[in-house]
Design a protein around this motif. Structure first.
Motif: not given
Length: 160
Positions: A69-74, A98-104, A106-107, A135-143
């Motif tokens: 569930d990638p939408a999980d925001n915990h 993983t060589g990544l932070t938790f936030t990285q 998950r992204t 929002t689509s704009s936040a997703f597009t920016a992260a993508f």
């Protein structure tokens, strides 16, 4: 014979290939199904996302749940509470495994799923919601930050 190319196999193509492998059918029907397979193949020269999966038992279940569930925001603090660990333990384990932070991490997991969903021809706004963006704009920016191109370029049939 042309050059060898990498291709993306989305869910529909994978299922149709499995069906062709296991199901006897008349020749004409098989040829039509194979033609559909060729139409579903998308260019694999587009960037891909690698999501390193942790093996450390302290975080493996967290990773599995986020992948499911990638939408999980915990937050990492929420996960710490839910798993009776400290957030620092989780943070260190993710970095070490993983060589990544938790936030990285998950992204990366969210964007890997987003690429799959975009390959299924879902609208960007729907994909954004399904992977945890309001929002689509936040997703597009992260993508764009991670893949160096907008999600609209991952729509099937569109050249990169």
């Amino acid at each position: 014979m042309g050059p060898v190319r990498t291709v993306v196999v989305n869910t529909a193509l994978r299922e149709l290939l499995a069906h062709l492998d296991w199901t006897p059918m008349p020749r004409a029907q098989r040829l039509r199904a194979q033609e559909v397979c060729l139409e579903l193949i998308t260019d694999g020269s587009r960037p891909t996302i690698t999501v390193p999966l942790p093996h450390d038992q302290r975080i493996a279940e967290i990773a599995r749940q986020i992948m499911a569930d990638p939408a999980d925001n915990h937050s990492i603090d929420d996960w710490a509470y839910r798993t009776s660990q400290s957030s620092r333990t989780i943070a260190r384990a993710f970095r070490a495994e993983t060589g990544l932070t938790f936030t990285q991490w998950r992204t990366h997991a969210r964007m890997a799923r987003a690429v799959e969903l975009l390959g299924e021809d879902l609208p960007v706004r729907v994909v954004a919601r399904r992977v945890g963006y309001t929002t689509s704009s936040a997703f597009t920016a992260a993508f764009r930050r991670l893949l160096k191109q907008p999600p609209s370029e991952f729509v099937p049939g569109r050249a990169p």
